[in-house]
Design a protein around this motif. Structure first.
Motif, PDB file in Angstrom:
ATOM      1  N   ALA A 337       0.833  -1.207   0.000  1.00  0.00           N
ATOM      2  CA  ALA A 337       0.000   0.000   0.000  1.00  0.00           C
ATOM      3  C   ALA A 337       0.868   1.257   0.000  1.00  0.00           C
ATOM      4  N   ILE A 338       1.954   1.235   0.767  1.00  0.00           N
ATOM      5  CA  ILE A 338       2.871   2.379   0.777  1.00  0.00           C
ATOM      6  C   ILE A 338       3.497   2.553  -0.602  1.00  0.00           C
ATOM      7  N   ARG A 339       3.863   1.459  -1.245  1.00  0.00           N
ATOM      8  CA  ARG A 339       4.459   1.553  -2.589  1.00  0.00           C
ATOM      9  C   ARG A 339       3.505   2.241  -3.552  1.00  0.00           C
ATOM     10  N   LEU A 340       2.246   1.855  -3.507  1.00  0.00           N
ATOM     11  CA  LEU A 340       1.271   2.387  -4.460  1.00  0.00           C
ATOM     12  C   LEU A 340       0.799   3.801  -4.109  1.00  0.00           C
ATOM     13  N   ARG A 341       0.940   4.193  -2.862  1.00  0.00           N
ATOM     14  CA  ARG A 341       0.468   5.512  -2.431  1.00  0.00           C
ATOM     15  C   ARG A 341       1.598   6.279  -1.739  1.00  0.00           C
ATOM     16  N   ALA A 342       2.754   6.252  -2.364  1.00  0.00           N
ATOM     17  CA  ALA A 342       3.930   6.917  -1.797  1.00  0.00           C
ATOM     18  C   ALA A 342       3.830   8.433  -1.971  1.00  0.00           C
ATOM     19  N   PRO A 343       4.609   9.195  -1.204  1.00  0.00           N
ATOM     20  CA  PRO A 343       4.629  10.657  -1.380  1.00  0.00           C
ATOM     21  C   PRO A 343       5.008  11.062  -2.795  1.00  0.00           C
ATOM     22  N   GLY A 344       4.520  12.219  -3.207  1.00  0.00           N
ATOM     23  CA  GLY A 344       4.793  12.711  -4.556  1.00  0.00           C
ATOM     24  C   GLY A 344       6.234  13.123  -4.754  1.00  0.00           C
ATOM     25  N   ILE A 345       6.853  13.705  -3.717  1.00  0.00           N
ATOM     26  CA  ILE A 345       8.246  14.153  -3.848  1.00  0.00           C
ATOM     27  C   ILE A 345       8.992  13.987  -2.534  1.00  0.00           C
ATOM     28  N   ILE A 346      10.304  13.823  -2.640  1.00  0.00           N
ATOM     29  CA  ILE A 346      11.240  14.086  -1.564  1.00  0.00           C
ATOM     30  C   ILE A 346      12.306  14.998  -2.158  1.00  0.00           C
ATOM     31  N   THR A 347      12.951  15.802  -1.314  1.00  0.00           N
ATOM     32  CA  THR A 347      13.745  16.901  -1.874  1.00  0.00           C
ATOM     33  C   THR A 347      15.058  17.119  -1.136  1.00  0.00           C
ATOM     34  N   ARG A 348      16.014  17.674  -1.867  1.00  0.00           N
ATOM     35  CA  ARG A 348      17.295  18.142  -1.336  1.00  0.00           C
ATOM     36  C   ARG A 348      17.598  19.480  -2.012  1.00  0.00           C
ATOM     37  N   LYS A 349      18.519  20.263  -1.429  1.00  0.00           N
ATOM     38  CA  LYS A 349      18.926  21.505  -2.062  1.00  0.00           C
ATOM     39  C   LYS A 349      20.340  21.372  -2.594  1.00  0.00           C
ATOM     40  N   VAL A 350      20.548  21.803  -3.820  1.00  0.00           N
ATOM     41  CA  VAL A 350      21.869  21.737  -4.449  1.00  0.00           C
ATOM     42  C   VAL A 350      22.709  22.900  -3.912  1.00  0.00           C
ATOM     43  N   VAL A 351      23.892  22.571  -3.350  1.00  0.00           N
ATOM     44  CA  VAL A 351      24.746  23.616  -2.779  1.00  0.00           C
ATOM     45  C   VAL A 351      25.980  23.893  -3.641  1.00  0.00           C
ATOM     46  N   LYS A 352      26.354  22.954  -4.499  1.00  0.00           N
ATOM     47  CA  LYS A 352      27.425  23.148  -5.475  1.00  0.00           C
ATOM     48  C   LYS A 352      26.993  22.492  -6.769  1.00  0.00           C
ATOM     49  N   PRO A 353      27.499  22.948  -7.926  1.00  0.00           N
ATOM     50  CA  PRO A 353      27.071  22.350  -9.200  1.00  0.00           C
ATOM     51  C   PRO A 353      27.267  20.837  -9.196  1.00  0.00           C
ATOM     52  N   ILE A 354      26.285  20.121  -9.697  1.00  0.00           N
ATOM     53  CA  ILE A 354      26.387  18.659  -9.793  1.00  0.00           C
ATOM     54  C   ILE A 354      26.110  18.226 -11.224  1.00  0.00           C
ATOM     55  N   LYS A 355      26.828  17.218 -11.670  1.00  0.00           N
ATOM     56  CA  LYS A 355      26.662  16.707 -13.034  1.00  0.00           C
ATOM     57  C   LYS A 355      25.798  15.459 -12.996  1.00  0.00           C
ATOM     58  N   ILE A 356      24.750  15.460 -13.796  1.00  0.00           N
ATOM     59  CA  ILE A 356      23.866  14.294 -13.939  1.00  0.00           C
ATOM     60  C   ILE A 356      23.650  14.066 -15.424  1.00  0.00           C
ATOM     61  N   LEU A 357      24.016  12.881 -15.887  1.00  0.00           N
ATOM     62  CA  LEU A 357      24.015  12.577 -17.314  1.00  0.00           C
ATOM     63  C   LEU A 357      24.843  13.647 -18.019  1.00  0.00           C
ATOM     64  N   SER A 358      24.310  14.338 -19.013  1.00  0.00           N
ATOM     65  CA  SER A 358      25.101  15.351 -19.715  1.00  0.00           C
ATOM     66  C   SER A 358      24.768  16.760 -19.236  1.00  0.00           C
ATOM     67  N   HIS A 359      24.070  16.864 -18.104  1.00  0.00           N
ATOM     68  CA  HIS A 359      23.597  18.156 -17.632  1.00  0.00           C
ATOM     69  C   HIS A 359      24.286  18.573 -16.332  1.00  0.00           C
ATOM     70  N   THR A 360      24.388  19.882 -16.139  1.00  0.00           N
ATOM     71  CA  THR A 360      24.897  20.432 -14.886  1.00  0.00           C
ATOM     72  C   THR A 360      23.751  21.133 -14.166  1.00  0.00           C
ATOM     73  N   VAL A 361      23.487  20.701 -12.938  1.00  0.00           N
ATOM     74  CA  VAL A 361      22.425  21.305 -12.134  1.00  0.00           C
ATOM     75  C   VAL A 361      23.063  22.373 -11.254  1.00  0.00           C
ATOM     76  N   PRO A 362      22.592  23.626 -11.330  1.00  0.00           N
ATOM     77  CA  PRO A 362      23.258  24.720 -10.620  1.00  0.00           C
ATOM     78  C   PRO A 362      22.897  24.762  -9.140  1.00  0.00           C
ATOM     79  N   PRO A 363      23.768  25.407  -8.334  1.00  0.00           N
ATOM     80  CA  PRO A 363      23.441  25.616  -6.919  1.00  0.00           C
ATOM     81  C   PRO A 363      22.148  26.406  -6.783  1.00  0.00           C
TER      82      PRO A 363
END
Length: 471
Positions: A337-363
């Motif tokens: 039941a938890i799997r099927l009705r899990a929260p929509g989001i969990i979150t973190r804040k980017v504090v330094k640029p991070i590379k994911i795939l071919s993209h850079t996510v800014p602080p």
């Protein structure tokens, strides 16, 4: 006469703005695709707010495994595949505390400096008090508390399942974690508590982001709940000196809080109240609803309960750790039941640029994972939209390990510290309900609401049950 003399200061400002805009657009080419709309600050906020869960999935299909949504002045970058999720869980350049500091202040008036000073200490405390080696201390209390509430329901009745679950879970949780007797017993006061907590809970997501003057009813209920704790905080703390009573979790938390700030004890009481009730109650609702909506699962669950406790529903049974180990199917149902009705989001804040795939996510970006959609990825869960408790046979639950791809309790350093207590109380609640009553659904299994991202989705529409005491 110089060339610039032909241009007024206003024209120069406009040209300068265009140059800066083009420069930043060029600089951000390495960033994820961004859905930003045309209205300054609001961005895609109106469209996103209509049905955020659906918006996220449509964006994933259109833009791929990483994309950014600009809404209400915030950049939210979503990751949906393994590489991005690994960065979310393991990178030193993303921060949980920075991501939640503003919502914590908005919803409970806990200042940032107090929150930062206390968060890790309180997390370690709660993780120890409600960890896998400690939950056994709660089984007797919870069994007794649920029996007290079940006696009030009478021999039979028809009721909305959501109200049914709240009637059982709210007082049992409050009296166990805070102080026995804290939950009101007067019918008028109970109704008043339910109404204010419901308003606060349902508006929690908006209250965490928007000014209070836009949310008058929500603000009124928040103040009512804070006043409740202000009136009772001394009694809650003094309860530890009463002979024969061990210290409750909240008493231990308040001891830590008051090393930093005595005046914010009621605020932490409110925050813990929401954390202990907001998700456990809807998960108990969904578990019972799924079980009752699947006759074969329902039948197998009843057979398992009868094999441990017998067929009568009159005995005041106490559910022990050993009983729970014999009733793994109940735990599988809760986790599914938890799997099927899990929260929509969990979150973190980017504090330094991070590379994911071919993209850079800014602080400054909020890095987001959606457990709700991750749990619907067939790469991790076959037939992802089906209620299949037996899939949890593959999890190593003896070692407290969930299935790959399961992230309802968060991940990384700050997973939900109350997850084992929540699983325990939901299992005990369901066992005692199905032991005592024959239950049947009177309405089809409702869909989940897609209006909110924070916490477990509520049902969309009513879901009544009929219950009859077993004879």
């Amino acid at each position: 006469m110089g060339v610039m003399e032909f241009f007024s200061p206003g024209v120069i400002a406009v040209l300068g703005s265009c140059v800066l805009f083009l420069f930043f657009r060029w600089k951000n080419l390495r960033g994820p695709p961004c859905i930003q709309g045309w209205v300054p600050w609001i961005g895609a906020g109106f469209e996103f707010g209509k049905a955020p869960l659906e918006f996220i999935e449509k964006a994933r299909i259109k833009y791929g495994p990483i994309f950014t949504i600009f809404a209400m002045g915030k950049r939210m970058t979503f990751v949906t595949e393994e590489e991005g999720i690994n960065v979310f869980l393991k990178s030193k350049h993303v921060d949980f505390e920075l991501a939640v500091q503003n919502p914590v202040y908005n919803t409970a008036w806990i200042p940032k400096n107090v929150f930062f000073s206390l968060h890790e200490k309180l997390y370690v405390l709660m993780k120890g008090k409600m960890g896998t080696f400690s939950t056994h201390q709660f089984t007797g209390q919870l069994s007794e508390a649920f029996h007290e509430q079940l006696e009030d329901l009478g021999a039979r009745g028809t009721v909305d399942l959501n109200d049914f679950v709240r009637h059982l879970l709210y007082p049992a949780t409050v009296n166990t974690l805070f102080k026995k007797g804290l939950f009101p017993t007067d019918e008028r006061k109970i109704k008043e508590f339910y109404q204010h907590f419901k308003t606060y809970d349902e508006g929690f997501e908006y209250g965490s982001q928007l000014p209070e003057w836009l949310l008058r009813n929500w603000s009124k209920s928040k103040r009512w709940l804070l006043t409740l704790f202000e009136k009772n905080i001394d009694e809650i703390k003094a309860h530890k000196s009463v002979a024969g009573h061990s210290r409750t979790l909240v008493q231990a938390v308040l001891d830590v809080v008051e090393t930093e700030s005595r005046q914010h004890s009621p605020n932490y009481g409110l925050l813990m109240l929401w954390a202990s009730l907001a998700n456990a109650a809807p998960i108990a609702f969904w578990t019972l609803a799924f079980v009752l909506a699947h006759p074969e699962v329902h039948k197998t669950v009843l057979e398992a309960i009868s094999s441990v406790f017998g067929t009568t529903g009159k005995d005041k049974i106490k559910v022990s750790d050993d009983d729970l180990k014999k009733l793994l199917l109940i735990k599988w149902c809760v986790l599914e039941a938890i799997r099927l009705r899990a929260p929509g989001i969990i979150t973190r804040k980017v504090v330094k640029p991070i590379k994911i795939l071919s993209h850079t996510v800014p602080p400054g970006d909020l890095l987001m994972v959606s457990p709700f959609w991750l749990h619907r990825n067939p790469k991790y869960f076959l037939e992802p939209d089906s209620f299949k408790p037996e899939r949890w046979k593959e999890a190593n639950l003896d070692k407290n390990a969930f299935l790959d791809g399961f992230m309802a309790f968060g991940g990384g350093k700050f997973q939900c510290p109350g997850r084992w207590f929540a699983l325990l109380e939901i299992q005990i609640c369901i066992i005692l309900v199905l032991y005592k009553y024959d239950c049947s659904l009177l309405d089809p299994l409702p869909k989940q609401s897609c209006l909110h991202l924070v916490g477990v989705p509520q049902p969309e529409g009513r879901c009544r049950i009929e219950y009859k005491q077993r004879t």
